[in-house]
Write an enzyme that holds these catalytic residues in place. Structure first.
Site, PDB file in Angstrom:
ATOM      1  N   LYS A  58       0.881  -1.199   0.223  1.00 36.81           N
ATOM      2  CA  LYS A  58      -0.090   0.087  -0.254  1.00 36.81           C
ATOM      3  C   LYS A  58       0.865   1.298   0.090  1.00 36.81           C
ATOM      4  CE  LYS A  58      -3.997   1.576   2.623  1.00 36.81           C
ATOM      5  NZ  LYS A  58      -4.617   1.572   4.045  1.00 36.81           N
ATOM      6  N   HIS A  87      -0.119   4.349   0.622  1.00 33.55           N
ATOM      7  CA  HIS A  87      -0.783   5.495   1.398  1.00 33.55           C
ATOM      8  C   HIS A  87      -0.952   5.043   2.550  1.00 33.55           C
ATOM      9  CE1 HIS A  87      -4.177   3.434  -0.730  1.00 33.55           C
ATOM     10  NE2 HIS A  87      -4.896   3.844   0.472  1.00 33.55           N
TER      11      HIS A  87
END
Length: 419
Positions: free
Chosen positions: A305, A307
């Protein structure tokens, strides 16, 4: 009842000629099965047992009773097998891969070869064993060498011993009684004690069947084997099923070597993506709800991921912690090995694996250990399962609610592929 006809034709030729022989033997003459020479390979056998003759059977010449059979069939191969053992192994392989009904012809006069063929072919392949009686084959010795653990898998043809007897009817009756006596002796000598099964394991199997997660029938696996049962944990798809599933895992874990005097030998449960994520969560909750054992939970993403918190790992910090990996099954062990490597890379220690079902079967006929055993051996960690194949067999024996054919097919599958 209709009497099946086995035509002792000993055919073996290229595909188109073999197809013509198949039409003649099985179509024109109406035989139910035929003897074949397998030395030209699968394409010479295929026309007799596939497509329009898929309901027919063939017995492959493997180790015949004539002395000259040793000239070729007993030769040693580079694979540390004899030619006849390779033929036996191929019969099992072709039967499994193509759904064909293949048996083997092995002389009852050579009990050592008969035993080696049974081992190479597995328990599910039938053996036609001529030679008892006039040729000098010993019935009891042949039965002990050729029957499988269920006391089946062996056809013993006797002609002159009956046709030339003063009372053929009485001779046939006596032969039948002798065969049955030999069968019962083999069954008694080879019987294994039933695997013990706990209440939580019985409950797990019952609700797995109720959810359609566990099914009986005929299923072709990735390995090419035709299995009499199939397990799909993805069908645990509602709250009640997941609740019961978590409790089953928790009971298995708390009954295992992963726990010492009620205290877990692990700090965190790790669920590898994707199935392992939901499994790990329900197991973690059930350990606390049923046993008061409060451990951490973590899982990984397939893709990092970019963010928020970022990265691939989510949940409790695993660095320096003891980790129990939870998954549904181990097929090849790839996911578990990848998880083990990833945990080692972050400074965590994988101390065990918990799965729902251990199929407890050889990875191949040439490899005597299972995928679960290989993981336990290679990673030096225990693998705990809710149930395994021997316990599934015990469940069927004790239940009494399933067709005898289901139990027989599972028993034969275990005898052929089980570890």
């Amino acid at each position: 009842p209709e009497i099946p006809v086995l035509l002792d034709a000993k055919r073996g030729d290229i595909g188109s000629t073999a197809a013509a022989y198949a039409d003649s033997c099985l179509g024109d003459l109406g035989a139910d099965a035929v003897t074949l020479s397998p030395l030209m390979g699968w394409d010479s056998v295929k026309p007799f047992v596939t497509e329009k003759y898929a309901g027919k059977a063939a017995f492959l010449l493997c180790k015949t009773s004539n002395p000259g059979s040793n000239d070729l069939l007993a030769l040693d191969l580079a694979s540390n097998q004899t030619v006849f053992e390779k033929i036996a192994q191929l019969a099992g392989k072709w039967s499994s891969e193509h759904g064909a009904s293949l048996g083997l012809v092995v002389g009852a006069t050579d009990q050592k070869a008969l035993a080696r063929v049974r081992k190479a072919a597995g328990s599910g392949v039938w053996i036609l064993a001529p030679g008892v009686g006039a040729q000098g084959g010993d019935l009891a010795a042949a039965a002990a060498a050729g029957l499988n653990a269920q006391g089946t898998g062996l056809l013993i043809p006797v002609s002159r011993g009956i046709s030339r007897a003063d009372d053929p009817g009485q001779a046939a009756k006596e032969l039948k009684e002798m065969i049955e006596s030999s069968r019962q002796s083999v069954i008694a000598e080879t019987a294994e004690p039933a695997a013990t099964i706990e209440d939580y394991q019985t409950e797990f199997l019952e609700f797995s069947l109720g959810q359609g997660v566990l099914k009986f029938g005929s299923f072709v696996l990735k390995s090419g084997r035709t299995s009499p049962y199939f397990f799909n944990a993805g069908l645990f798809a509602n709250g009640a099923a997941l609740f019961k599933l978590g409790r089953s895992y928790a009971s298995a874990i708390m009954s295992s070597e992963l726990v010492d005097e009620g205290k877990p030998k692990f700090d965190i449960i790790f669920g590898p993506a994707y199935k392992g994520i939901s499994l790990g969560a329900v197991v973690c909750a059930s350990l606390y709800g049923d046993f008061g054992v409060d451990v951490g939970f973590a899982y990984n993403r397939k893709e990092a991921k970019d963010h928020g918190e970022g990265g691939k790992l989510v949940g409790a910090s695993m660095e320096g912690k003891r980790i129990l990996i939870v998954d549904d099954v181990i097929t090849a062990g790839t996911a578990i090995r990848e998880s083990h490597a990833m945990l080692s890379a972050i400074g965590a220690e994988a101390v065990g694996v918990a799965i729902a079902l251990d199929r407890a079967e050889k990875r191949s006929l040439d490899d005597p250990i299972s995928a679960v055993q290989a993981v336990a051996r290679d990673l030096s960690i225990p693998v705990v399962s809710i149930v395994n194949l021997p316990q599934l067999q015990t469940f069927l024996e004790q239940s009494g609610r399933y067709d005898e054919m289901v139990l027989e097919s599972v028993s034969q599958y275990r005898a052929q592929y089980g570890v």
